[in-house]
Write a protein that holds these residues in place. Structure first.
Motif, short mmCIF file in Angstrom:
data_model
loop_
_atom_site.label_atom_id
_atom_site.label_comp_id
_atom_site.label_asym_id
_atom_site.label_seq_id
_atom_site.Cartn_x
_atom_site.Cartn_y
_atom_site.Cartn_z
N CYS A 11 0.86 -1.11 0.04
CA CYS A 11 0.04 0.12 0.11
C CYS A 11 0.77 1.20 0.04
O CYS A 11 2.18 1.33 0.18
CB CYS A 11 -1.24 -0.13 1.19
SG CYS A 11 -0.24 0.18 2.80
N PRO A 48 -7.40 -4.53 -5.91
CA PRO A 48 -7.24 -3.17 -5.28
C PRO A 48 -8.15 -2.68 -4.05
O PRO A 48 -9.48 -3.40 -4.35
CB PRO A 48 -7.38 -2.23 -6.50
CG PRO A 48 -8.36 -3.15 -7.52
CD PRO A 48 -8.31 -4.49 -7.04
N GLY A 92 -2.78 4.45 -7.84
CA GLY A 92 -3.40 3.14 -7.50
C GLY A 92 -3.12 2.22 -8.43
O GLY A 92 -3.71 1.14 -8.54
N HIS A 104 -3.70 3.73 -0.93
CA HIS A 104 -4.07 2.72 -2.08
C HIS A 104 -3.42 1.44 -1.82
O HIS A 104 -2.19 1.63 -1.53
CB HIS A 104 -3.71 3.35 -3.26
CG HIS A 104 -4.13 4.74 -3.58
ND1 HIS A 104 -5.33 4.89 -4.51
CD2 HIS A 104 -3.95 5.87 -3.20
CE1 HIS A 104 -5.72 6.23 -4.66
NE2 HIS A 104 -4.87 6.96 -3.81
N THR A 162 -8.77 1.01 -1.50
CA THR A 162 -8.62 2.04 -0.85
C THR A 162 -9.04 2.35 0.47
O THR A 162 -9.94 1.70 1.08
CB THR A 162 -9.11 3.30 -1.70
OG1 THR A 162 -10.64 3.21 -1.94
CG2 THR A 162 -8.51 3.19 -3.02
#
Length: 410
Positions: A274, A303, A339, A283, A305
């Protein structure tokens, strides 16, 4: 120059000799004067470039969150002695490793960890920490300044792993102590692994909050992040065959430790990473074999967040076409502040593959194709994936996944 006057010059030696090999060097400066008709040569400066073969590489941003400037720590074997080495590198055109320094002696199995400040801030030096001979070792390192006595904390036969990065923070004293911070340690063994915080100040370490890791297991991955306005968040993953749990630890010396679950997946864990962007948004992503049955599992990157207020969001999985018959023995991934992800995977045949941000798999080219040295992924100017790898005797080297050098400064 008139009588008694001097002219001083400083420069990076690697800027003059890019392929600087270990050895003894003499450096002098030739000065032209009288329109080049005469020259004067300085007295030589003698120096030794020592060999460095990086093991157990750790990288950390110089600004806490995403940055082009990074610090590194690794273990170097020098004539049978293990040393902790610190380095500064820049992931920009014309960049590379800028400076290095020897911190202290250690063991070959030590895994050094560095400190970073709050997101977007700078620090006057780094805590360098490792486990050695049954104790935690914390050394505040600032090149060119006198070294402080290291802090050593006995482990009393407990297993321990220092969570990176450590948090550098100024002291609350009226006269701030530059060597202050907080460390998070994983202490103990299954089924009693716990989170333990330590307050570092000068030459002392004070125990802070503690909490049992859910299930009492050692996390498969954990990484500290530090908000720009204060606050310490550590996303972590717990893994067992067929299942991965992602959770968040909030911790700090003056705050109670709290842990909350974020998400769970069916699959087998490979790697995670991250990074915090300039808005304090984290991210992250998890690389896994996703699915229930072994014959139907797909290589996937999930992925996610984490907003500054703790709100969690999962993105769409990126399925990666894995055509090799080889097994993945080890993987390492990296994420940029947009990201985007890149990864390197070591197969059981000893060859490395690169996974691009688009999810394309290709074999590494160049000297890292079958390396048994330290290898990590970074982003040039926080956009273009690059490899940061160890070499035999020549320290760290930065190349493209295709083996190409990083571009020069235009």
């Amino acid at each position: 120059l008139g009588p008694g006057q001097q002219s001083a010059l400083s420069f990076l030696l690697k800027g003059k000799i890019p392929d600087l090999k270990p050895g003894l060097y003499e450096i002098s400066v030739i000065y032209d004067y009288n329109q080049g008709e005469q020259t004067a040569e300085s007295s030589p400066v003698r120096l030794e470039v020592k060999p460095s073969t990086p093991h157990n590489l750790f990288l950390a941003s110089a600004l806490g969150g995403a940055s082009n400037s990074h610090y590194a720590a690794w273990i170097n074997l020098d004539k049978g002695n293990a040393q902790v080495v610190w380095g500064h590198l820049e992931l920009i055109p014309g960049g590379g490793v800028r400076t290095v320094g020897i911190v202290e002696q250690a063991s070959v199995r030590s895994e050094p960890v560095l400190s970073v400040p709050d997101n977007g801030q700078t620090a006057p030096g780094q805590w360098v920490a490792w486990v050695d001979s049954g104790q935690l070792c914390f050394h505040f390192f600032s090149p060119g300044t006198p070294a402080l006595p290291p802090i050593k904390v006995p482990l009393n036969n407990n297993e321990a792993k220092i969570v990176g990065p450590i948090h550098w923070k100024p002291s609350d004293k009226t006269a701030p102590d530059l060597a202050s911070g907080e460390a998070l340690v994983l202490l103990g063994s299954f089924p009693n692994v716990q989170f333990q915080s330590l307050l570092l100040n000068g030459s002392t370490a004070q125990s802070g909050g503690a909490a049992l890791v859910p299930g009492g297991r050692m996390p498969a991955w954990i990484q500290n992040t530090f908000l720009s306005g204060g606050g310490q968040l550590a996303p972590y993953a717990l893994a067992e065959p067929g299942k991965i749990d992602l959770a968040l630890l909030t911790w700090g010396h003056q705050n109670p430790m709290t842990s909350k679950p974020l998400c769970s997946w069916q699959g087998d864990f490979l790697a995670a990473a991250c990074v915090m962007d300039e808005t304090d948004k984290v991210h992250g992503g998890v690389l896994m074999w996703a699915g229930k049955a072994d014959d139907t599992k797909e290589l996937s990157l999930i992925p996610w967040t984490l907003a500054p207020d703790g709100r969690f969001s999962q993105g769409s999985p990126m399925k990666i076409k894995w055509e090799s018959t080889a097994t993945i023995a080890r993987a390492q991934i990296s994420v940029n502040p947009k990201g985007q992800f890149a990864a390197v995977v070591l197969k059981d045949d000893g060859a490395w593959d690169f996974i691009s941000p688009a999810g394309k798999v290709s074999p590494l080219a160049g000297e890292f194709a079958k390396t048994d040295q330290a290898l990590a992924v970074g982003f040039l100017t926080m956009i273009k994936p690059v490899l940061i790898g160890g070499t035999r005797s020549n320290g760290l080297k930065i190349t493209g996944p295709d083996g190409s050098p990083i571009p020069p400064l235009k």
